[in-house]
Enzyme design. Sequence first.
Site, PDB file in Angstrom:
ATOM      1  N   CYS A  71      13.448  -8.561 -18.339  1.00 55.25           N
ATOM      2  CA  CYS A  71      13.553  -7.194 -18.522  1.00 55.25           C
ATOM      3  C   CYS A  71      12.785  -6.420 -18.525  1.00 55.25           C
ATOM      4  CB  CYS A  71      13.974  -7.087 -20.544  1.00 55.25           C
ATOM      5  SG  CYS A  71      12.236  -7.203 -21.517  1.00 55.25           S
ATOM      6  N   HIS A 108       5.563   2.066 -33.965  1.00 54.78           N
ATOM      7  CA  HIS A 108       6.827   1.760 -32.946  1.00 54.78           C
ATOM      8  C   HIS A 108       6.485   0.970 -32.014  1.00 54.78           C
ATOM      9  CE1 HIS A 108      10.726   1.770 -31.155  1.00 54.78           C
ATOM     10  NE2 HIS A 108      10.273   1.864 -30.071  1.00 54.78           N
ATOM     11  N   HIS A 111      11.859  -3.651 -29.531  1.00 55.05           N
ATOM     12  CA  HIS A 111      13.449  -4.045 -30.662  1.00 55.05           C
ATOM     13  C   HIS A 111      13.180  -5.103 -30.784  1.00 55.05           C
ATOM     14  CE1 HIS A 111      14.194   0.915 -30.076  1.00 55.05           C
ATOM     15  NE2 HIS A 111      15.335   0.830 -31.104  1.00 55.05           N
ATOM     16  N   ASP A 119      16.091 -19.021 -23.695  1.00 59.37           N
ATOM     17  CA  ASP A 119      15.736 -21.116 -24.076  1.00 59.37           C
ATOM     18  C   ASP A 119      14.963 -21.174 -25.186  1.00 59.37           C
ATOM     19  OD1 ASP A 119      15.779 -23.151 -24.487  1.00 59.37           O
ATOM     20  OD2 ASP A 119      15.240 -24.638 -22.853  1.00 59.37           O
ATOM     21  N   ARG A 125      14.644 -12.202 -28.812  1.00 55.91           N
ATOM     22  CA  ARG A 125      13.975 -11.338 -27.613  1.00 55.91           C
ATOM     23  C   ARG A 125      13.284 -10.366 -28.639  1.00 55.91           C
ATOM     24  NH1 ARG A 125      14.828  -7.254 -24.127  1.00 55.91           N
ATOM     25  NH2 ARG A 125      17.297  -7.511 -24.327  1.00 55.91           N
ATOM     26  N   CYS A 127      11.388  -7.216 -27.859  1.00 54.18           N
ATOM     27  CA  CYS A 127      11.632  -6.823 -27.028  1.00 54.18           C
ATOM     28  C   CYS A 127      10.075  -5.666 -26.879  1.00 54.18           C
ATOM     29  CB  CYS A 127      12.554  -6.108 -26.077  1.00 54.18           C
ATOM     30  SG  CYS A 127      12.786  -5.114 -24.411  1.00 54.18           S
TER      31      CYS A 127
END
Length: 140
Positions: A71, A108, A111, A119, A125, A127
């Site tokens: 990503c 921060h 997310h 898997d 996730r 991120c």
Amino acid sequence: MHDTGRKYPVTLTDDQWRERLTAAEYQVLRKGGTERAFTGEYWDDRTEGVYACRACDAVLFRSTEKFDSHCGWPSFWAPMAGDRVEYIEDTSLGMRRVEVRCAACGSHLGHVFEGEGYDTPTDQRFCINSISIRREATDS
């Protein structure tokens, strides 16, 4: 980034955060910004170690929970412990997301997303912006 009213163990004034952090770090950590995908120093890093909050040095993630999600940001399937991060509902940008903040200072981090079919043991996730964390290598 909205104020939750929560009191954090590490609390500084806005001026103190600005002195401690670079302008780019401040924009992401204290204002809830996001670094561009595929530009951060850790998105494809495979070095063993732990990842600490760049603002307060609280250890948040381990490399053993880091995975390739493709990503453009570092992705983890779990924090070191559930109480190391806090979760804030984020309805900005016209969508429902869950913001992840450092539980020690409220900065921060990024997310967390669920149910994307990775898997991993949690199918989550985390991120995380590279600029929000600092990797500390472990001794081999």
